[in-house]
Motif scaffolding. Structure first.
Motif, PDB file in Angstrom:
ATOM      1  N   MET A   1       0.776  -1.350   0.106  1.00  0.00           N
ATOM      2  CA  MET A   1      -0.001   0.116  -0.100  1.00  0.00           C
ATOM      3  C   MET A   1       0.797   1.130   0.002  1.00  0.00           C
ATOM      4  O   MET A   1       1.771   1.396   0.931  1.00  0.00           O
ATOM      5  CB  MET A   1      -1.014  -0.161   1.355  1.00  0.00           C
ATOM      6  N   SER A   2       0.492   2.389  -0.747  1.00  0.00           N
ATOM      7  CA  SER A   2       1.236   3.457  -1.064  1.00  0.00           C
ATOM      8  C   SER A   2       0.889   4.277   0.038  1.00  0.00           C
ATOM      9  O   SER A   2      -0.069   4.561   0.456  1.00  0.00           O
ATOM     10  CB  SER A   2       1.336   3.889  -2.349  1.00  0.00           C
ATOM     11  N   GLU A   3       1.841   5.236   0.241  1.00  0.00           N
ATOM     12  CA  GLU A   3       1.609   6.435   1.267  1.00  0.00           C
ATOM     13  C   GLU A   3       0.519   7.335   0.800  1.00  0.00           C
ATOM     14  O   GLU A   3       0.849   7.782  -0.446  1.00  0.00           O
ATOM     15  CB  GLU A   3       2.841   6.964   1.825  1.00  0.00           C
ATOM     16  N   ILE A   4      -0.445   8.011   1.421  1.00  0.00           N
ATOM     17  CA  ILE A   4      -0.993   9.041   0.878  1.00  0.00           C
ATOM     18  C   ILE A   4      -0.210  10.476   0.524  1.00  0.00           C
ATOM     19  O   ILE A   4       0.381  10.798   1.711  1.00  0.00           O
ATOM     20  CB  ILE A   4      -2.352   9.355   1.684  1.00  0.00           C
ATOM     21  N   VAL A   5      -0.412  10.846  -0.392  1.00  0.00           N
ATOM     22  CA  VAL A   5       0.299  12.314  -0.636  1.00  0.00           C
ATOM     23  C   VAL A   5      -0.869  13.486  -0.286  1.00  0.00           C
ATOM     24  O   VAL A   5      -1.894  13.416  -1.030  1.00  0.00           O
ATOM     25  CB  VAL A   5       0.778  12.273  -1.927  1.00  0.00           C
ATOM     26  N   TRP A   6      -0.541  14.291   0.705  1.00  0.00           N
ATOM     27  CA  TRP A   6      -1.656  15.327   0.887  1.00  0.00           C
ATOM     28  C   TRP A   6      -1.148  16.649   0.067  1.00  0.00           C
ATOM     29  O   TRP A   6      -0.002  16.970  -0.112  1.00  0.00           O
ATOM     30  CB  TRP A   6      -1.542  15.537   2.666  1.00  0.00           C
ATOM     31  N   GLN A   7      -2.171  17.287  -0.141  1.00  0.00           N
ATOM     32  CA  GLN A   7      -1.892  18.678  -1.079  1.00  0.00           C
ATOM     33  C   GLN A   7      -2.589  19.851  -0.253  1.00  0.00           C
ATOM     34  O   GLN A   7      -3.735  19.542   0.160  1.00  0.00           O
ATOM     35  CB  GLN A   7      -2.807  18.689  -2.252  1.00  0.00           C
ATOM     36  N   LYS A   8      -2.051  20.757   0.167  1.00  0.00           N
ATOM     37  CA  LYS A   8      -2.515  21.850   1.058  1.00  0.00           C
ATOM     38  C   LYS A   8      -3.295  22.547   0.113  1.00  0.00           C
ATOM     39  O   LYS A   8      -2.881  23.078  -0.937  1.00  0.00           O
ATOM     40  CB  LYS A   8      -1.431  22.639   1.606  1.00  0.00           C
TER      41      LYS A   8
ATOM     42  N   VAL B   1      -5.951  23.351   5.574  1.00  0.00           N
ATOM     43  CA  VAL B   1      -6.867  22.215   4.647  1.00  0.00           C
ATOM     44  C   VAL B   1      -6.176  21.384   3.894  1.00  0.00           C
ATOM     45  O   VAL B   1      -5.445  22.049   2.979  1.00  0.00           O
ATOM     46  CB  VAL B   1      -8.210  22.711   4.394  1.00  0.00           C
ATOM     47  N   GLU B   2      -6.007  20.169   4.042  1.00  0.00           N
ATOM     48  CA  GLU B   2      -5.315  19.304   3.178  1.00  0.00           C
ATOM     49  C   GLU B   2      -5.980  18.088   2.506  1.00  0.00           C
ATOM     50  O   GLU B   2      -7.315  17.819   3.050  1.00  0.00           O
ATOM     51  CB  GLU B   2      -4.131  18.606   3.754  1.00  0.00           C
ATOM     52  N   LEU B   3      -5.956  17.914   1.002  1.00  0.00           N
ATOM     53  CA  LEU B   3      -6.816  17.007   0.529  1.00  0.00           C
ATOM     54  C   LEU B   3      -5.872  15.865  -0.241  1.00  0.00           C
ATOM     55  O   LEU B   3      -4.643  16.193  -0.678  1.00  0.00           O
ATOM     56  CB  LEU B   3      -7.462  17.942  -0.685  1.00  0.00           C
ATOM     57  N   ALA B   4      -6.221  14.619  -0.314  1.00  0.00           N
ATOM     58  CA  ALA B   4      -5.650  13.447  -1.195  1.00  0.00           C
ATOM     59  C   ALA B   4      -6.449  12.713  -1.603  1.00  0.00           C
ATOM     60  O   ALA B   4      -7.501  12.477  -0.975  1.00  0.00           O
ATOM     61  CB  ALA B   4      -4.513  12.862   0.285  1.00  0.00           C
ATOM     62  N   THR B   5      -5.959  11.776  -2.544  1.00  0.00           N
ATOM     63  CA  THR B   5      -7.006  10.955  -2.983  1.00  0.00           C
ATOM     64  C   THR B   5      -6.669   9.532  -2.401  1.00  0.00           C
ATOM     65  O   THR B   5      -5.267   9.309  -2.176  1.00  0.00           O
ATOM     66  CB  THR B   5      -6.906  10.490  -4.512  1.00  0.00           C
ATOM     67  N   ASP B   6      -7.495   8.647  -1.882  1.00  0.00           N
ATOM     68  CA  ASP B   6      -7.182   7.402  -1.202  1.00  0.00           C
ATOM     69  C   ASP B   6      -8.064   6.239  -1.649  1.00  0.00           C
ATOM     70  O   ASP B   6      -9.182   6.218  -1.399  1.00  0.00           O
ATOM     71  CB  ASP B   6      -7.607   7.615   0.364  1.00  0.00           C
TER      72      ASP B   6
ATOM     73  N   SER C   1      -4.454  20.328   9.081  1.00  0.00           N
ATOM     74  CA  SER C   1      -3.066  20.031   9.470  1.00  0.00           C
ATOM     75  C   SER C   1      -2.828  20.023  10.748  1.00  0.00           C
ATOM     76  O   SER C   1      -1.849  19.571  11.224  1.00  0.00           O
ATOM     77  CB  SER C   1      -2.065  20.995   8.519  1.00  0.00           C
ATOM     78  N   ASP C   2      -3.417  20.650  11.662  1.00  0.00           N
ATOM     79  CA  ASP C   2      -3.145  20.839  13.035  1.00  0.00           C
ATOM     80  C   ASP C   2      -3.690  19.620  13.905  1.00  0.00           C
ATOM     81  O   ASP C   2      -3.543  19.246  14.938  1.00  0.00           O
ATOM     82  CB  ASP C   2      -3.485  22.038  13.855  1.00  0.00           C
ATOM     83  N   ALA C   3      -4.639  18.610  13.083  1.00  0.00           N
ATOM     84  CA  ALA C   3      -5.044  17.388  13.610  1.00  0.00           C
ATOM     85  C   ALA C   3      -5.068  16.149  12.446  1.00  0.00           C
ATOM     86  O   ALA C   3      -5.971  15.727  11.964  1.00  0.00           O
ATOM     87  CB  ALA C   3      -6.497  17.783  14.112  1.00  0.00           C
ATOM     88  N   PRO C   4      -3.648  15.864  12.270  1.00  0.00           N
ATOM     89  CA  PRO C   4      -3.514  14.994  10.957  1.00  0.00           C
ATOM     90  C   PRO C   4      -3.883  13.638  11.019  1.00  0.00           C
ATOM     91  O   PRO C   4      -4.402  12.946   9.930  1.00  0.00           O
ATOM     92  CB  PRO C   4      -1.941  15.201  10.664  1.00  0.00           C
ATOM     93  N   THR C   5      -4.378  13.264  12.481  1.00  0.00           N
ATOM     94  CA  THR C   5      -4.958  11.872  12.490  1.00  0.00           C
ATOM     95  C   THR C   5      -6.571  11.956  12.245  1.00  0.00           C
ATOM     96  O   THR C   5      -7.081  10.658  12.203  1.00  0.00           O
ATOM     97  CB  THR C   5      -4.585  11.306  13.911  1.00  0.00           C
TER      98      THR C   5
END
Length: 66
Positions: free
Chosen positions: A1-8, A21-26, A35-39
């Protein structure tokens, strides 16, 4: 499984601050996080995200900056 790449978000300003606010495709979904609560990650799809953004744009008062 590849790591998620986040875009700001481009609306988050410049720099590497934690107010973004960050967005990624999963796989088949879109993932959003603050970003201050990345989990804490919200998973959605394109139609639902489009509806959310449309709602925010039409119901949020705009502040004009000089």
């Amino acid at each position: 499984m590849s790591e998620i790449v986040w875009q700001k978000s481009s609306y988050s300003g410049s720099g590497d601050g934690t107010n973004c606010v960050e967005l990624a495709t999963d796989q088949d979904t879109l993932a959003l996080r603050e970003s201050d609560a990345p989990t804490v990650v919200l998973h959605t799809d394109h139609p639902q995200l489009t509806a959310l953004l449309r709602h925010i744009k039409t119901t949020t008062p705009r502040t004009v900056t000089p």
